[in-house]
Structure formats: structure tokens, C-alpha cells
Write a protein that holds these residues in place. Sequence first.
Motif, mmCIF file in Angstrom:
data_model
loop_
_atom_site.group_PDB
_atom_site.id
_atom_site.type_symbol
_atom_site.label_atom_id
_atom_site.label_comp_id
_atom_site.label_asym_id
_atom_site.label_seq_id
_atom_site.Cartn_x
_atom_site.Cartn_y
_atom_site.Cartn_z
ATOM 1 N N THR A 1 31.145 47.523 35.688
ATOM 2 C CA THR A 1 31.636 46.495 36.615
ATOM 3 C C THR A 1 31.677 45.142 35.915
ATOM 4 O O THR A 1 32.643 44.387 36.046
ATOM 5 N N VAL A 2 30.625 44.831 35.160
ATOM 6 C CA VAL A 2 30.593 43.539 34.448
ATOM 7 C C VAL A 2 31.652 43.536 33.343
ATOM 8 O O VAL A 2 32.367 42.534 33.150
ATOM 9 N N ASP B 1 34.475 45.066 33.294
ATOM 10 C CA ASP B 1 35.825 44.955 33.877
ATOM 11 C C ASP B 1 36.064 43.616 34.575
ATOM 12 O O ASP B 1 37.212 43.264 34.849
ATOM 13 N N ALA B 2 34.980 42.906 34.901
ATOM 14 C CA ALA B 2 35.141 41.659 35.649
ATOM 15 C C ALA B 2 35.752 40.575 34.753
ATOM 16 O O ALA B 2 35.327 40.404 33.613
ATOM 17 N N LYS C 1 29.989 35.449 30.445
ATOM 18 C CA LYS C 1 29.207 36.445 31.194
ATOM 19 C C LYS C 1 27.766 36.392 30.689
ATOM 20 O O LYS C 1 27.507 35.920 29.575
ATOM 21 N N PRO D 1 29.177 38.523 47.266
ATOM 22 C CA PRO D 1 29.606 39.136 46.013
ATOM 23 C C PRO D 1 28.437 39.743 45.238
ATOM 24 O O PRO D 1 27.327 39.202 45.281
ATOM 25 N N LEU E 1 29.742 40.673 39.631
ATOM 26 C CA LEU E 1 31.020 39.951 39.684
ATOM 27 C C LEU E 1 30.816 38.436 39.712
ATOM 28 O O LEU E 1 31.506 37.706 39.015
ATOM 29 N N GLN E 2 29.876 37.986 40.527
ATOM 30 C CA GLN E 2 29.564 36.545 40.598
ATOM 31 C C GLN E 2 28.046 36.390 40.601
ATOM 32 O O GLN E 2 27.426 36.393 41.657
ATOM 33 N N PRO F 1 30.143 36.716 35.982
ATOM 34 C CA PRO F 1 29.741 38.127 35.956
ATOM 35 C C PRO F 1 28.429 38.310 35.184
ATOM 36 O O PRO F 1 28.285 37.797 34.070
#
Length: 517
Positions: free
Chosen positions: A165-166, A168-169, A174, A291, A295-296, A302
Amino acid sequence: MTTIYIPRDSGALALGADKVAKAVEAELAARGIEAKIVRTGSRGLYWLEPMVEVKTATGRVAYGPVRASDVASLFDADFLVGDKHEKSLGKPEEIPFLARQTRLTFARCGIIDPVSLDDYRALGGLVGLEKAVSMAPLDIVATVTESGLRGRGGAGFPTGIKWKTVHDAPGERKYVVCNADEGDSGTFADRMIMEGDPFVLIEGMAIAGIATGATKGYIYIRSEYPHAVATMNAAIDVARGAGVLGPRVLGSAHAFDMEVRVGAGAYVCGEETSLLNSLEGKRGVVRAKPPLPALQGLFGKPTVVNNVISLASVPIILDKGAAHYKDFGMGRSRGTIPIQIAGNVKHGGLFEAAFGMTLGEIVDEIGEGTASGRPVKAVQVGGPLGAYFPRALFDTPFDYEAFAAKDGLIGHAGIVVFDDSADMLSQARFAMEFCAVESCGKCTPCRIGSTRGVETLDRIGAGIEPEANLALVSDLCNTMKFGSLCALGGFTPYPVMSAITHFPDDFAPRAHKEAAE
Ligand SMILES: Cc1cc2nc3c(=O)[nH]c(=O)nc-3n(C[C@H](O)[C@H](O)[C@H](O)COP(=O)(O)O)c2cc1C
Ligand code: SF4
């Protein structure tokens, strides 16, 4: 030259390891003997700390628990060549508590000088990171996913999926945040690894950074862990100096660096969103999700938030491959889990094993029952939000799903043993009180419910309408379980309801009247 290993882990220090080291130094000087003293982490056999080891021609030989007053007689008995003494323990790896373990994550802990990168490399360190720098980030993520590694902080969420997920964010910056708040009662695995093998955590965080595109990491350590803070800071400096951290990790095109941040001592700051608020300098209040932090997260970017042990388990996965790690364990609980055995137990310490041992094996065979010698009454597994298990459930295997099926949780794998003098009504009250004290205050079921819970349990203890009040506690627990924003309020019902379900006698009015008389 002879080498003597003396731990400097907090647990060993609390039991006099520094005094032992001073006595050894004085004795060496007085006898004109040249020897090297290496301060290590702990092997995790706390009832034998301080455990002193010497390197002999046939391997290491251990002695313990060593007091400063034992040191002269150890020299008289020629312990420097491994000769017998009343504190002899033989070869450490043959002590049953260690021999029965499968040490993947803790392989080096207690053996090496924690801040020697040479020691770390000599025992397989950095092989995982060396592989990672030449892999495509998504292949690293796939390896971690394939290994079956699940978060060791409590929720057991698959680490690889979080990383994906991180990865792809979208985000120009990050972060990797390591959760070293370790607030659960009876737990010390995070502390032990940070004090005994900090490079394995640094390596794991660097791999997480490369896999997800994060270039900065923070380790959030609880303030009660000053030795872990010092060791991590020293190791980060060494790693930076050696090019393991910095603009070119191991000479690659990947940048990754990290810092330690010290928490201020709130249990709820171990909850990931509360932790992020604390890291940002705000009050440690839980954030609503979504979120997701992935993602946030930190500063709205992320963010990977992982427990120390989750991250420290990654280097061996990259080194030996996903299949090797996945081969250990049972069901959907793969790999090894560092079980922390604490409370009223004869042999307390860290026991890393593949998932699947039963609770009974851990308490009766590994822990060897209570320290008091009285029968075991209950075991709380998973910290202050974990259920109390009676002996009747000792056949439960250490596995996320098996514990959930018995209304329990593994959490951070701390187990606290109680003997038959424990009063489970008091323990249930303590769970509600703990929640009331530690609540961040954001939601009503937790903030108000926990205080009402204490009052209602007090009424039961006083013999006031016990049946009606027990029904009220059960109702309240239901509201907290389903109405709380985070697991502090949501899981406090586990210790409370398990105490009521498995130990009903302790809630009977007669028992308390008698106790009061
Ligand atoms: C009240 C509360 C306290 C928590 N304390 C910790 C903690 O001390 N350490 C930790 O790693 N996770 C803790 N967690 C779990 C974190 O929110 C989060 O799930 C974890 O850091 C994610 O890492 P993992 O996936 O590697 O387990 C806590 C959760 C709650 C609700
Ligand atoms: S359950 Fe408790 S700790 Fe969690 S958000 Fe609500 S008030 Fe805060």
C-alpha cells in the motif's frame, strides 16, 4: 587473548551486571591477567542473569546468575578456561531453555557486541540488505508477503500488504516509523533486540525504506528505555559512518536515514495514529481511520508503521528467502514468534519459537510453573488488553486464529502468569481502571465506559446486586467492544469478560464477603 562476555542489557544491569563487570576488571588487574571484556545484550534467560560467558577452545561456557561476590571464586576455579564452579551452566546453547528455541530474529542477541558492525557481519548481518539493494522494490515487497510475516505489534496484519500500500501510494516523501513504544505488560522483546542487536532493526528499516520508496525512518522508543535509546543512537551513528545509512545505502542509488524519537510514557501512544500525532509534536490522541497511515501517515505522507520485531524479522527473510521463514509455524501464523514469559513464573525470559506450541507447554514446560511454587491459576496473554486463560484452555496453540477462536489474542506475545492467590475480580477491575487512566479521551465508550466499569465492578465486590451488576458489566463491555474508536476501549472487554467467564467464583458475593472478613 581470553574473552569474557558480560551482558549490559537493562534486565542484567538491574541484577548487578555492571558490578560484576567491575569485579572482573579488578580481579584481572590484581592477578595480572590480560583478557578482553565484551559487553553484550542478553540471551533472555532472566533468572540466570547476569550470565557471564567465556570463550574457550571448545566454544563458550556460561556461568550464572553471577554476583560480584562470586567473581574471585570464579577466578580461583579457573573459569577463564571453562572449569567447573557452582555457578557453571555449561555451554549456553545446550541449556534446555535455549536449546528448545528456534532463533531467527534473535539469532545474535546476547552473543555479539551490539554496536560492533564487524560482529554483526560475522554472524550473517547485512546479507538481507545487500540482496535488497539489488532487487526491484516490488520484488522485496513480494518476498515479505510470501514469507507470511504478520505484524508483531498486536494486530497481526500482513506486513507485505502494508508495504505494498505504501509502495503504491503517490508521495514525493514517504516514511518508515518503527513502533518501539512496547507498552504491553510483561513484554520486553523490542527492548531486548534494540539493546542486544540494534543493527538488525536498522537493516530491517532500511529494507522497508527501499521496498516502499521511503527515505527517512523514525524509531519511537518509550522513555522508560534509556539503554535502548543509547544503544540505538550509537548503532545508527556506526551504520551511518559505514555507509549502511545515508544518501547511498551500501553504495547503491537508494537513500535512507533514520533518527530516534523518545515518547513521553502514554500507553495509547503505542497505537499507531496516536504515535504519529506524538511524533509530530502533537498530543497523543488517536486519529480516525481512514485515512490509513499507509496513505496519509506522518506529516500526512505515506508511512509504514511497524513494530520492532516485525522489522527485525525482515533481514533473515531477505537473506534466507521467503520459503525458509514460511516453513516455520502453523496455519496463517508463519515463522517464529518471540514469546515473553513473565509474571509469577519460575523461568521467565524470551523464548523464540515457531508458532504452534501450546500455552500449556510454554507455561508448564518452558516456564516451569510459578515462581511461588503455588498452582497456576491464570495466564494473561497479549498485554493489558489480552484475555485471561485458565488451565482448561492450556491446549490452545500459539497461533493468531486459535487464540481468537477462544476469545483471546496473541498481541505482542507477552504472557503473564498468576498463581492461585490472584483474585480475578481485582484483575477485571484493574483492566477497567487501566483503560480509564490511559484513555486518550476521544470516544465516549472508552472514556466514560471504563470509569463506569470500575464503579460497577466495585459494586459487585461489595455484594450489591451482583447479578444485575454482572449483566451491566457484560452490556457495558459490549458497548465498549463495538463502539470504541481504537483497541484500547475495544479490547478492554477481553480481560474483563474472560475473568468473569473463566473464574465465576471470584465474582460470587460470598467469596468477597469472606475475603473481607
Ligand atoms: C492502545 C494500543 C497500544 C498499542 N501499543 C503498541 C506498542 O506499544 N507497540 C506496537 O508495536 N504496537 C502497538 N499497538 C499496535 C499499533 O497500533 C500498530 O498496529 C502496530 O504498530 C503496527 O505494526 P505491526 O503491523 O508491525 O504490528 C497498539 C495498539 C493500541 C490500540
Ligand atoms: S478507544 Fe479510548 S484510547 Fe481509543 S480512541 Fe477511543 S478514547 Fe481514545
